[in-house]
Design a protein around this motif. Structure first.
Motif, PDB file in Angstrom:
ATOM      1  N   MET A 159      12.499   1.708  -7.329  1.00 45.76           N
ATOM      2  CA  MET A 159      11.490   2.152  -8.298  1.00 45.76           C
ATOM      3  C   MET A 159      10.077   1.909  -7.793  1.00 45.76           C
ATOM      4  SD  MET A 159      13.096   1.267 -12.070  1.00 45.76           S
ATOM      5  CE  MET A 159      13.281  -0.484 -11.744  1.00 45.76           C
ATOM      6  N   SER A 160       9.888   0.819  -7.041  1.00 50.16           N
ATOM      7  CA  SER A 160       8.543   0.548  -6.526  1.00 50.16           C
ATOM      8  C   SER A 160       8.136   1.574  -5.481  1.00 50.16           C
ATOM      9  CB  SER A 160       8.487  -0.861  -5.926  1.00 50.16           C
ATOM     10  OG  SER A 160       9.367  -0.972  -4.814  1.00 50.16           O
ATOM     11  N   MET A 161       9.106   2.098  -4.730  1.00 46.44           N
ATOM     12  CA  MET A 161       8.761   3.145  -3.768  1.00 46.44           C
ATOM     13  C   MET A 161       8.590   4.499  -4.445  1.00 46.44           C
ATOM     14  SD  MET A 161      10.914   2.257  -0.309  1.00 46.44           S
ATOM     15  CE  MET A 161      12.500   2.098  -1.137  1.00 46.44           C
ATOM     16  N   LEU A 162       9.331   4.728  -5.523  1.00 43.79           N
ATOM     17  CA  LEU A 162       9.218   6.004  -6.224  1.00 43.79           C
ATOM     18  C   LEU A 162       7.903   6.106  -6.989  1.00 43.79           C
ATOM     19  CD1 LEU A 162      10.475   8.693  -7.101  1.00 43.79           C
ATOM     20  CD2 LEU A 162      11.619   7.464  -8.956  1.00 43.79           C
ATOM     21  N   TRP A 163       7.534   5.028  -7.666  1.00 42.82           N
ATOM     22  CA  TRP A 163       6.313   5.040  -8.485  1.00 42.82           C
ATOM     23  C   TRP A 163       5.224   4.131  -7.925  1.00 42.82           C
ATOM     24  CZ3 TRP A 163      10.783   4.007 -12.003  1.00 42.82           C
ATOM     25  CH2 TRP A 163      11.327   5.200 -12.482  1.00 42.82           C
ATOM     26  N   GLY A 164       5.382   3.713  -6.675  1.00 43.82           N
ATOM     27  CA  GLY A 164       4.433   2.767  -6.101  1.00 43.82           C
ATOM     28  C   GLY A 164       3.024   3.302  -5.982  1.00 43.82           C
ATOM     29  N   ARG A 165       2.890   4.582  -5.628  1.00 41.30           N
ATOM     30  CA  ARG A 165       1.548   5.144  -5.470  1.00 41.30           C
ATOM     31  C   ARG A 165       0.776   5.127  -6.785  1.00 41.30           C
ATOM     32  NH1 ARG A 165       0.595   7.915  -0.751  1.00 41.30           N
ATOM     33  NH2 ARG A 165       2.407   8.175   0.615  1.00 41.30           N
ATOM     34  N   ALA A 166       1.475   5.321  -7.872  1.00 40.97           N
ATOM     35  CA  ALA A 166       0.800   5.362  -9.167  1.00 40.97           C
ATOM     36  C   ALA A 166       0.620   3.979  -9.773  1.00 40.97           C
ATOM     37  CB  ALA A 166       1.584   6.252 -10.138  1.00 40.97           C
ATOM     38  N   VAL A 167       1.529   3.051  -9.463  1.00 43.49           N
ATOM     39  CA  VAL A 167       1.517   1.750 -10.136  1.00 43.49           C
ATOM     40  C   VAL A 167       1.007   0.633  -9.227  1.00 43.49           C
ATOM     41  CG1 VAL A 167       2.935   0.035 -11.328  1.00 43.49           C
ATOM     42  CG2 VAL A 167       3.420   2.472 -11.622  1.00 43.49           C
ATOM     43  N   LEU A 168       1.497   0.588  -7.986  1.00 50.29           N
ATOM     44  CA  LEU A 168       1.194  -0.548  -7.117  1.00 50.29           C
ATOM     45  C   LEU A 168      -0.067  -0.368  -6.282  1.00 50.29           C
ATOM     46  CD1 LEU A 168       4.762  -1.522  -5.839  1.00 50.29           C
ATOM     47  CD2 LEU A 168       3.442  -2.504  -7.715  1.00 50.29           C
ATOM     48  N   VAL A 169      -0.376   0.871  -5.898  1.00 53.02           N
ATOM     49  CA  VAL A 169      -1.583   1.077  -5.087  1.00 53.02           C
ATOM     50  C   VAL A 169      -2.841   0.593  -5.804  1.00 53.02           C
ATOM     51  CG1 VAL A 169      -3.077   2.835  -4.063  1.00 53.02           C
ATOM     52  CG2 VAL A 169      -0.612   2.918  -3.680  1.00 53.02           C
ATOM     53  N   PRO A 170      -3.024   0.879  -7.100  1.00 49.77           N
ATOM     54  CA  PRO A 170      -4.219   0.340  -7.774  1.00 49.77           C
ATOM     55  C   PRO A 170      -4.252  -1.181  -7.817  1.00 49.77           C
ATOM     56  CG  PRO A 170      -3.276   2.155  -9.040  1.00 49.77           C
ATOM     57  CD  PRO A 170      -2.278   1.808  -7.982  1.00 49.77           C
ATOM     58  N   GLU A 175      -3.547  -0.697   1.774  1.00 49.82           N
ATOM     59  CA  GLU A 175      -3.036  -1.524   2.859  1.00 49.82           C
ATOM     60  C   GLU A 175      -1.935  -2.461   2.368  1.00 49.82           C
ATOM     61  OE1 GLU A 175      -6.135  -1.153   2.060  1.00 49.82           O
ATOM     62  OE2 GLU A 175      -7.013  -0.034   3.740  1.00 49.82           O
ATOM     63  N   GLY A 176      -2.153  -3.049   1.200  1.00 49.06           N
ATOM     64  CA  GLY A 176      -1.144  -3.948   0.650  1.00 49.06           C
ATOM     65  C   GLY A 176       0.144  -3.223   0.315  1.00 49.06           C
ATOM     66  N   PHE A 177       0.024  -2.033  -0.262  1.00 48.32           N
ATOM     67  CA  PHE A 177       1.230  -1.277  -0.589  1.00 48.32           C
ATOM     68  C   PHE A 177       1.940  -0.810   0.676  1.00 48.32           C
ATOM     69  CE2 PHE A 177       3.306   2.838  -1.446  1.00 48.32           C
ATOM     70  CZ  PHE A 177       4.274   2.395  -2.340  1.00 48.32           C
ATOM     71  N   ALA A 178       1.176  -0.443   1.707  1.00 46.91           N
ATOM     72  CA  ALA A 178       1.788  -0.027   2.969  1.00 46.91           C
ATOM     73  C   ALA A 178       2.593  -1.169   3.580  1.00 46.91           C
ATOM     74  CB  ALA A 178       0.720   0.457   3.940  1.00 46.91           C
ATOM     75  N   ALA A 179       2.044  -2.389   3.529  1.00 49.75           N
ATOM     76  CA  ALA A 179       2.766  -3.546   4.060  1.00 49.75           C
ATOM     77  C   ALA A 179       4.027  -3.817   3.243  1.00 49.75           C
ATOM     78  CB  ALA A 179       1.852  -4.771   4.057  1.00 49.75           C
ATOM     79  N   TYR A 180       3.905  -3.701   1.918  1.00 52.09           N
ATOM     80  CA  TYR A 180       5.083  -3.909   1.065  1.00 52.09           C
ATOM     81  C   TYR A 180       6.137  -2.838   1.317  1.00 52.09           C
ATOM     82  CZ  TYR A 180       8.035  -3.595  -3.049  1.00 52.09           C
ATOM     83  OH  TYR A 180       9.119  -3.501  -3.882  1.00 52.09           O
ATOM     84  N   ALA A 181       5.710  -1.566   1.425  1.00 54.21           N
ATOM     85  CA  ALA A 181       6.655  -0.475   1.640  1.00 54.21           C
ATOM     86  C   ALA A 181       7.363  -0.610   2.982  1.00 54.21           C
ATOM     87  CB  ALA A 181       5.935   0.869   1.553  1.00 54.21           C
TER      88      ALA A 181
END
Length: 239
Positions: A159-170, A175-181
């Protein structure tokens, strides 16, 4: 009318009210976000039509992006196709209907569970004897928690990869989301294999306990007794 009949009538009306409440909540959870999605799709279609009118060669490039084959002297598989759009098509489907309908489904289930919890509450034992009965063996419990743990990890990473751009990037930043992904994707991919193996083992081991029986129909008819206060038989593990 006796007191027992009056009580039974109130219980039936309460059951219908709870059932309709859950149905309305579930329908609202699915239709309201879907209306927004349909509105967005209509606006995008209008914008695309306006863009086509402004750019007469847009149809040509749309055909190119659609995989239209041309001519090339290079021999090979699909070398005559200028733009391979399969990945782009799947990305649009994934980021569009899959992400939207998936969010509707997840939120709908959460709302239904919360509605049931706040209206019905948790199950309560009427009487405790102090005696414990071994229901599941150690192997069964190990298999259950093995798959449950992997399922939770897969659900979080998926779910974090599916909705990560909308939820986790902000929250994490790009950079942080790229490292997590970069960490979550291989974890999700590799653990899925172990989860599949565990699921097959569980299905094979518990299959005979989950075969449809006559009492399962009665259990479904009463919705497990969650609303009308009955205790329909369920066997060891009702199908």
């Amino acid at each position: 009318m006796s007191d027992a009949q009056a009580t039974e009538g109130k219980r039936a009306r309460r059951f219908k009210a709870l059932l309709w409440s859950i149905v309305l909540i579930a329908v609202g959870s699915m239709t309201l976000p879907l209306a927004g999605y349909l509105y967005t799709a209509a606006v995008q279609a209008q914008e695309q039509a306006a863009g086509d009118a402004a750019n007469p060669r847009s149809e040509y490039w749309r055909e190119v992006r659609g995989g239209m084959a041309g001519y090339t002297a290079v021999v090979g598989q699909e070398t005559d196709v200028l733009i391979q759009s399969r990945g782009q098509v799947w990305r649009e489907i994934r980021n569009g209907p899959v992400a939207t309908l998936g969010a509707i489904l997840v939120l709908g289930v959460i709302r239904a569970v919360l509605a049931f919890h706040f209206t019905k509450g948790g199950a309560k034992l009427e009487h405790r004897t102090g005696k414990k009965v071994l229901r599941w063996s150690t192997l069964d419990r190990v298999l259950h928690w093995y798959n449950a743990t992997l399922f939770i990890i897969l659900a979080i990473t998926g779910m974090s990869m599916l909705w990560g751009r909308a939820v986790l990037v902000p929250v994490l930043g790009k950079e942080g989301f790229a490292a997590y992904a970069a960490f979550a994707k291989p974890v999700h991919d590799y653990l899925a294999l172990f989860f599949a193996v565990g699921l097959i083992v569980i299905v094979l081991k518990w299959f005979k306990r989950n075969i449809w029986a006559s009492y399962d129909k009665e259990w479904l008819k009463n919705l497990g007794g969650n609303f009308n206060g009955t205790h329909p038989p369920a066997g060891f593990a009702n199908a």
